[in-house]
Design a protein around this motif. Structure first.
Motif, PDB file in Angstrom:
ATOM      1  N   ARG A 361      63.377  62.990  52.800  1.00  0.00           N
ATOM      2  CA  ARG A 361      64.322  64.088  53.513  1.00  0.00           C
ATOM      3  C   ARG A 361      64.335  64.414  54.827  1.00  0.00           C
ATOM      4  O   ARG A 361      65.267  64.607  55.615  1.00  0.00           O
ATOM      5  CB  ARG A 361      64.195  65.196  52.641  1.00  0.00           C
ATOM      6  N   HIS A 363      62.291  62.322  57.054  1.00  0.00           N
ATOM      7  CA  HIS A 363      62.119  60.882  57.843  1.00  0.00           C
ATOM      8  C   HIS A 363      60.861  61.099  58.652  1.00  0.00           C
ATOM      9  O   HIS A 363      60.937  60.458  59.750  1.00  0.00           O
ATOM     10  CB  HIS A 363      63.360  60.634  58.611  1.00  0.00           C
ATOM     11  N   HIS A 455      71.357  62.188  57.704  1.00  0.00           N
ATOM     12  CA  HIS A 455      71.249  61.997  56.447  1.00  0.00           C
ATOM     13  C   HIS A 455      71.199  63.325  55.639  1.00  0.00           C
ATOM     14  O   HIS A 455      70.188  63.991  55.701  1.00  0.00           O
ATOM     15  CB  HIS A 455      69.997  61.345  55.901  1.00  0.00           C
TER      16      HIS A 455
END
Lengths: 510, 626
Positions: A361, A363, A455
């Motif tokens: 989540r 990275h 993201h």
């Protein structure tokens, strides 16, 4: 005792190995995945079932015992499988952690998934074998069987610095294992029993203990050998690096289960067989454990920024309690260590699993770049806080009992070392809560806002939740009902440890 | 229903509630809040039924056994436990009820009420604990629930920091507590409360180290100096939490624990405890004077009152004239326990009342906490005003309200046992009266000084009813007769002044109250800013500095000492060990014959060879080849 058509212990070892073999022989990917569920599920089910069937008062005897003819009896090797009160808790833990690691690996989407699963299954088979073996040769054999896949997994699927990490791990762990092997062979040669069978060795050495000098050397060798495998300070440097690089399922199985091999060897083999040697080395072992692992590594853990490294170091730190517990040379101390090993296995596996979930989540593993994740992923945050609380020994979760028992036992051994090791509960609270706060709480950091934009993080998926829940349930169950493990453990240690406690008392009185 | 079953129901109801909320009601905050409140109502009903049911009992169940060591979970339900459980039950229920209104719009209501249930369960565990290990278990668990609830608004950095600080500082106290328990276990061979009393009664003697180590636990939990730093920060939590956990019950657990182990106290230990309490009481009262956040004033006030209780406990025993069988004879009684528990009881009522009152104010003023942006609330929120006024009157020792009796008991004990402590506690009482009246005047009088205060409004029934209940208790709570026989054992230990002592104490008590309240009323006339700051800036800054000094010291330690030490060790670890020893170790391995270079990663063969080599070696040994 055993009225079953198949030996459950053999089945729990063979199933993952057979599945691994089938995958290795070129099974299609979708079948491989389905079969892998069986490979990880069967040992876990057997382990939990045997746990429920385990007698409360086994004493020194092994339960579910079977001997197999390997044609090597003349050499002193027999494949003898069974569980006693000491090995049962660890066997159960191996099954549960294996299932969680396996379930997570199956859906991880790793490259070359088939090979990955195959190696994990080999590891799982080896782990079940380690704790089910009564014969020291097979005990060692299964350890090596589980160890080799670890190196390969770190080398191929590892993260940053994977080749250096894998090399370092290989050197240390192989050297440690070789040294332990030398110690075990020495027991074989010097016992006069000409066998690797633990039951015979115990009976023999109980009646005719080895000379003190021999015991001293043997325990010294085993302490350094097994100690390296368990990351005894200062032979620990492979651990944080290795775990930092290892893919999560491999880290879960190694830090959670395989690493306990060394401690298990000390408690099940070394202490009962060479008790006077153990008494001689108890103080150095305890000092290294408390000052080296708990305090020095504890402070180093505080300084970590990388989440996975931090967990790796914390796991090294917690091993210090185990060395202290072993050095107490008592039923209470050793019992505490076994409880702690089980709890630590579950909690560290959970932490490695969740740290990977965090990585997917954020990275990044750098905690300085994280913050505020709890706003996006409340369930992950709750799980992570639970895992942290377990690892810092909050009552209600399994880890508390082992630590408490070790602290109580240690006071009898050395109040000073006890006080220093109890200081560890403050140190672990500092790094544990600090990491939870840095990752999950406070406002979202700027770097993380960038990541969120690219993201959007989703909360835990079921494929992540289920393995985590398996571990959390086990931690809570043992946390609320420690007797489920401690009753048979106590019974076994009471039967085996008078032989350990007597020489300890002698050395102290000298 | 037998008493033990009622006790178990009351004990387990909050645990069940917490489990149900965690598993099923995470997204259904409304239902969760009712489940949790129902559990709290059960606790309150159970606590009262048990207290007034008359029966006192004990039972114990072994929970873990290894070797000779055995740990039990059990219930010791005597008058002391009955009193504490009744406080937890009643205040807990009031706070749950209040929370239904106060937290109505909170997005994470389920987590909040789940946390409250975890707290209730853990707190009851402390109350019931029949041995020190069990007490330690629940001691840690209340710390966890406190962490959870302080961190409720976790997206705020200050809340995240405060929760972390609370847990870690408590762990420092628990470090001593745990060592004390273990030392006690080895010194007396038991940690059960009855067992300890038996051993001491039979003539066993403990060194002062053991009670002092145990006292470390109380220093953490009851926020005594120098471990007090976490409590003011803990005000980051929702206000009802501050009322329940950080004022009425959890922070009082330290005093309860001390009363539980009173038999272990040796004179040296009591002296230390007395001084720690006295210094904390005075220090916190000084800090309270310069706070501008309504909750911070109450937090420092709580610290100060906890110091009062600890000091009362530390003042120890007193010879009491005892009438019996037609003649008078003197008995030495541990009246410190009575005085401390009496003040704990009344404080729980009036401090919970004032915290909930401040919650009502904060809620009414749309989360404004600065007292200088309030004002005129006596007309906007009449019920909150009148109940808060009762709370203020109770804490400053207004005659015939709850705090009057309990504070007088402590002052009387101090006067008899230690003049210096008496003087400092009397001074603290002046300050208490001063800062409470200051707060009361600035918040409720004058004209509204902000938009928020202008539009302040009273909350609904769920928020006003608890205020009324607690206000009534703050009025009548000091009359021990209202409790019937329920807590007779505890009340029998309250020091009561007779004759001339009674007159002196009454005079002192009224004088300090009037002095403190009068000067506050005189000083704070213009309410727009802090009058003390305007008229005596040096005093104001000095007091501010006093408050900051501890935080400054701790921050310095954490950032400059601890962190740098950790970084240094880490540096050595990375450079020295990773660089030198590994290479050296690898060299040794190389000498053994298999070069480290051969172990190139990814080359499966190397590992297999290693393994085979090991196996062959073993085989050769076994077969007698060497």
């Amino acid at each position: 005792m055993n009225t079953l058509p198949v030996d459950p212990l053999l089945l729990s070892i063979a199933t993952p190995l057979v599945v691994a073999l089938a995958i290795g022989l070129g099974l299609q990917k979708r079948h491989s995945v389905k079969l892998a569920y069986v490979g990880f599920g069967v040992p876990a089910l057997i382990a939990v079932w045997l746990w429920s069937q385990f007698p409360g008062d086994p004493g020194a005897s092994y339960v579910f015992m079977t001997r197999y003819n390997t044609g090597l009896q003349d050499l002193g090797f027999t494949l003898a499988l069974g569980l006693n009160g000491i090995s049962m808790p660890l066997y159960v833990m191996a099954g549960i952690v294996g299932l969680a690691a396996g379930l997570y690996a199956i859906q991880s989407g790793a490259e070359r998934l088939k090979v990955y699963l195959m190696l994990l299954l080999v590891m799982q088979g080896g782990l079940m074998g380690v704790f089910a073996s009564i014969d020291i040769f097979f005990f060692y054999f299964f350890h090596e069987l589980a160890l080799i896949p670890t190196f390969i997994m770190v080398g191929i699927w590892g993260g940053r610095d994977r080749s250096y990490a894998a090399m370092k791990m290989t050197i240390y762990l192989t050297a440690g294992a070789m040294l332990s092997l030398i110690g075990l062979i020495a027991i074989y040669l010097k016992s006069g029993a000409e066998t690797f069978d633990m039951i015979t060795l115990r009976t023999e050495l109980m009646m005719h203990p080895m000379e003190f000098v021999t015991q001293k050397y043997i325990f010294g060798i085993l302490m350094v050998g097994f100690g390296t495998l368990v990351s005894l300070w200062p032979l620990h440097t492979w651990a944080p690096l290795g775990y930092g690089a290892a893919p999560s399922s491999a880290a879960m199985l190694h830090a959670g289960v395989l690493k306990k091999f060394g401690l298990y060897g000390l408690i099940q083999i070394a202490l009962p067989l060479v008790p006077a040697g153990a008494a001689h080395w108890a103080m150095p072992l305890a000092v290294l454990g408390v000052v080296g692992n708990v305090l020095i590594i504890g402070f180093i853990t505080i300084a970590q920024r990388d989440l996975k490294q931090m967990i790796g170091y914390s796991s090294v730190m917690h091993m210090g309690y185990a060395f202290l517990g072993i050095a107490c040379l008592s039923t209470l101390g050793a019992g505490g260590v076994v409880l702690m090993m089980v709890a630590h296995g579950l909690s560290v596996a959970l932490l490695f699993l969740l740290s990977t979930c965090v990585y997917h989540r954020t990275h990044t593993f750098d905690m300085a770049d994280m913050g505020g994740l709890a706003q996006k992923t409340p369930v992950l945050a709750a799980f992570f806080v639970t895992a942290t609380m377990a690892s810092i020994g909050l009552p209600g979760l399994a880890n508390f009992w082992g630590e408490l028992a070790i602290f109580v036992a240690a006071w009898d051994f050395s109040p000073t070392l006890t006080a220093l090791s109890v200081a560890g509960v403050v140190i672990s609270a500092i790094y544990g809560l600090r990491s939870a706060a840095r990752v999950f709480f406070g406002p979202t950091s700027e770097q993380f806002n960038g990541v969120i934009a690219a993201h959007p993080p989703a909360d835990l998926r079921w494929s992540e939740k289920i393995p985590a829940l398996i571990l959390i349930i086990a931690l809570l169950f043992i946390g609320f009902w420690p007797k489920s493990l401690s009753t048979p453990l106590d019974s076994a240690l009471r039967a085996l440890y008078p032989a350990v406690e007597a020489p300890a008392a002698q050395v102290v009185s000298r | 229903m037998p008493s033990t079953s009622i006790a178990l129901f009351a004990f387990l109801a909050p645990l069940v509630s917490a489990a149900v909320i965690a598993l099923l009601l995470r997204r259904r905050g409304g239902i969760a809040s009712y489940v949790s409140s129902a559990a709290a109502a059960l606790v309150a009903a159970g606590a009262l039924a048990l207290a007034f049911g008359g029966e006192r009992f004990a039972f114990s169940q072994e929970w873990l056994r290894l070797g000779d060591f055995s740990l039990s979970i059990g219930i010791k339900y005597d008058d002391l436990a009955a009193l504490m459980l009744a406080i937890v039950g009643v205040v807990g229920f009031c706070v749950h009820l209040f929370s239904l209104g106060y937290m109505a719009d909170d997005a994470a209501k389920a987590r909040y009420f789940g946390g409250l249930s975890v707290f209730m369960f853990s707190m009851i565990g402390i109350v019931f604990a029949d041995n020190l290990f069990m007490m330690f278990i629940f001691w840690e668990l209340v710390g966890f629930s406190s962490y959870l609830l302080i961190n409720h608004y976790h997206e705020k950095q200050s809340a995240a920091d405060a929760s972390k600080k609370a847990f870690i500082v408590n762990r420092v106290g628990d470090f001593g507590f745990l060592l004390g328990i273990i030392a006690c276990y080895y010194a007396l061979g038991t940690v059960s409360l009855d067992g300890i009393a038996e051993k001491i009664g039979a003539g066993s003697v403990v060194t002062a180290a053991i009670p002092l180590l145990l006292f470390c636990g109380a220093m953490g939990k009851s926020a005594q100096m120098p471990l007090h730093v976490w409590l003011p920060d803990a005000m980051e939590g929702p206000t009802p939490v501050s009322a329940l956990i950080h004022a009425a019950t959890m922070v009082a657990a330290g005093i309860y624990m001390l009363c539980r182990i009173q038999v272990l106290m040796v004179p040296e230990a009591l002296t230390v405890i007395m001084w720690v309490g006295t210094v904390t009481a005075l220090y916190a009262a000084l800090c309270a004077i310069v706070q501008s956040d309504i909750k911070k004033v109450l937090a420092y006030s709580t610290l100060s009152q906890l110091g009062y209780m600890v000091a009362a406990f530390g003042l120890g025993s007193m010879a009491v004239e005892h009438a019996g069988e037609g003649m008078m004879h003197a008995m030495v009684l541990p009246v410190g326990v009575g005085a401390a528990m009496f003040h704990l009881t009344t404080h729980a009522f009036f401090k919970a009342l004032m915290f909930l009152g401040s919650g009502s104010v904060i809620h009414g003023c749309h989360h404004e906490q600065n007292i200088f942006r309030m004002g005129g609330l006596n007309r906007k929120m009449p019920l909150t005003f009148s109940t808060f006024t009762i709370g203020v009157a109770a804490i400053i020792g207004f005659p015939y309200l709850a705090g009057f009796f309990s504070k007088d008991a402590i002052l009387f004990l101090a006067m008899k046992n230690n003049t210096a402590v008496f003087a400092l506690l009397a001074l603290t009482a002046v300050l208490t009266s001063f800062y409470m009246v200051r707060l009361w005047r600035i918040v409720f009088f004058g004209t509204p000084r902000s938009q928020e205060a202008e539009h302040a409004h009273e909350g609904g029934l769920s928020m006003t009813l608890p205020l009324v209940i607690l206000a009534i208790l703050s009025i009548v709570g000091g009359y021990t007769a209202i409790y019937g026989n329920a807590f007779a054992e505890v009340w029998a230990l309250i020091p009561v002044a007779h004759g001339s002592d009674h007159t002196i104490i009454l005079a002192v008590s009224v004088a300090v109250m009037v002095l403190g309240a009068g000067s506050a009323l005189l000083l704070y006339k213009r309410l727009g800013g802090d009058a003390l700051e305007a008229k005596a800036p040096a005093v104001f800054d000095g007091l501010g500095l006093l408050k900051e000094s501890f935080d400054g010291l701790y921050n310095y330690y954490v950032a400059k000492v601890q962190q740098r030490f950790a970084m240094l060790l880490n540096f050595v670890e990375q450079i020295f060990l990773a660089g030198v020893i590994v290479r050296g170790f690898a060299g040794v391995v190389g000498l053994v014959g298999i070069g480290a270079r051969a172990l190139h990663v990814g080359s499966l063969h190397a590992y297999v060879y290693w393994f085979l080599l090991g196996a062959v070696l073993l085989w050769a040994f076994a077969a007698g080849g060497f």
